[in-house]
Design a protein around this motif. Sequence first.
Motif, PDB file in Angstrom:
ATOM      1  N   UNK A 124       1.387  -1.143  -0.302  1.00  0.00           N
ATOM      2  CA  UNK A 124      -0.147   0.092   0.356  1.00  0.00           C
ATOM      3  C   UNK A 124       1.049   1.750  -0.208  1.00  0.00           C
ATOM      4  N   UNK A 125       2.324   0.910   0.865  1.00  0.00           N
ATOM      5  CA  UNK A 125       2.601   2.188   0.929  1.00  0.00           C
ATOM      6  C   UNK A 125       3.239   2.436   0.037  1.00  0.00           C
ATOM      7  N   UNK A 126       3.905   1.689  -0.908  1.00  0.00           N
ATOM      8  CA  UNK A 126       4.486   1.814  -2.574  1.00  0.00           C
ATOM      9  C   UNK A 126       3.771   2.756  -3.109  1.00  0.00           C
ATOM     10  N   UNK A 127       2.915   2.067  -3.801  1.00  0.00           N
ATOM     11  CA  UNK A 127       1.453   2.364  -4.500  1.00  0.00           C
ATOM     12  C   UNK A 127       1.671   3.683  -3.900  1.00  0.00           C
ATOM     13  N   UNK A 128       1.109   3.959  -2.935  1.00  0.00           N
ATOM     14  CA  UNK A 128       0.927   5.752  -2.141  1.00  0.00           C
ATOM     15  C   UNK A 128       2.301   6.405  -2.928  1.00  0.00           C
ATOM     16  N   UNK A 129       3.241   6.014  -2.312  1.00  0.00           N
ATOM     17  CA  UNK A 129       4.390   6.840  -2.398  1.00  0.00           C
ATOM     18  C   UNK A 129       4.793   6.334  -4.568  1.00  0.00           C
ATOM     19  N   UNK A 130       4.923   5.894  -4.939  1.00  0.00           N
ATOM     20  CA  UNK A 130       4.686   6.466  -6.424  1.00  0.00           C
ATOM     21  C   UNK A 130       4.048   7.438  -6.914  1.00  0.00           C
TER      22      UNK A 130
END
Length: 482
Positions: A124-130
């Motif tokens: 989730x954090x990876x997607x939001x950060x991208x």
Amino acid sequence: MEKKIPKTPSPWVSAIPLAVLTALLYAVICAFGGDAINGGSQIALLSAASVCVMLSMGLYRCRWEVLEEAIIDNIRASASAILILLLIGAIAGTWMVSGVVPTMIYYGLKMLHPSFFLVASCLICAVVSIMTGSSWTTIATIGVALMGIGRAMGFPEGWVAGAIISGAYFGDKLSLLSDTTVLASSTVGVPVFTHIRYMLYTTVPSMLVALGVFTAAGLLLDHAVTSEAALYAEALRTTFRITPWLLVVPLLTGILIARKLPAIVTLFAATVFAAVAMLVAQPELVARVAGAETLDCMSGFRGVLMTSFGPTAIPTGSEQLDQLVSTRGMAGMLDTVWLIVCAMCFGGVMTGSGMLRSLTRIFLRLVRRTFSAVASTVGAGIFFNLCTADQYISIILSGRLFRELYAERGLEPRLLSRSVEDSATVCSVLIPWNSCGMTQATVLGVSTFVYAPYCIFNIVSPLMSLAVAAIGWKIRKLRIKN
């Protein structure tokens, strides 16, 4: 009368301030533990800076004006980071009291299965950060919510913070909107798309390793049963007005980010959105924060401002949830701001005195072949993070230091920009006195020493960079023009 040319500090003398800093920080941490950020670490940094000043002025005739200018340049460079940090404090307060973060925690407790919570948090954090291009913003918003869910489920806070940070820094590295990605590519002179594509060869394998570890950890670690998580969810629902409409706030924030507005503008707008949502959805809580019985114009104005700049405590009936929903606002960030300023002073005198340049020559002597060039770059990135306490300075120094050397060795500039990101960007959060480490420890409420061993992606990335360089995967040499 001839002017005396200042001598170049020797590496041995240049290492003395770093040794002093390391010894003082060790003593401070032993004496104060998690409270080291409240003043002890700042004094350690200023003491080490004073040692550097005395050595450079006493032994090498360095003028104070030069050192002062270097300090000013460093602090000037960190001004935007300080503003962002203060705005993050405001967001933490307004997003909590408005019910935005409690709503995300509530639905997270209802939807996320405990066994796969860690790996899901990382993804989730990876997607939001991208999408956002900012690890700081991701951690300060969705990361805080996931931290609350993880604590409610009974996971060790080090594992939860490690999963959040791993995902956030993965997305930060590969996002076109990321300032560190643009900085690393522009410093070396590589097109940003070329830089991002080339990073995939080390970043994706590192992330796969991290996801594997978090999946295994989620299955093996003890965590709260679903009924206990349901009790926390019910306590949140009793205290806050939980509604999907509150998710409009992060949605609007995401739209502003997608429109590529500056981070400071976006974060300020996110605070305003949350303030409006707070007055509409949680009028009783706003009145309670303001110390009034009912909400009117003055108490609403007072409550919004107090939530943004000061501490708030909202009783939920659960001690663990009380700690989660309590916020410190902008005031809670002041210790970190103070620490960043002191760190910039230390980095400034080390740069202005020439001691930092003297120490970097050690890395240049080690460069012989491709692997040694990458290893030296990775080592320099970590070293600069340690002694300058800022990832932006580390990226610039590493890129500039090795740019000509890579050209002389016939190595592609994209290899340099990738190696810089694999070290200077991702390892900054692992260092307690680095601005990244200080910020994330403050935002998540978890000491850097506690979460660092569990930031699997951040630990594996520099090792993966070395492994890829050792086997020569997708690394080619350029023809050197005579």
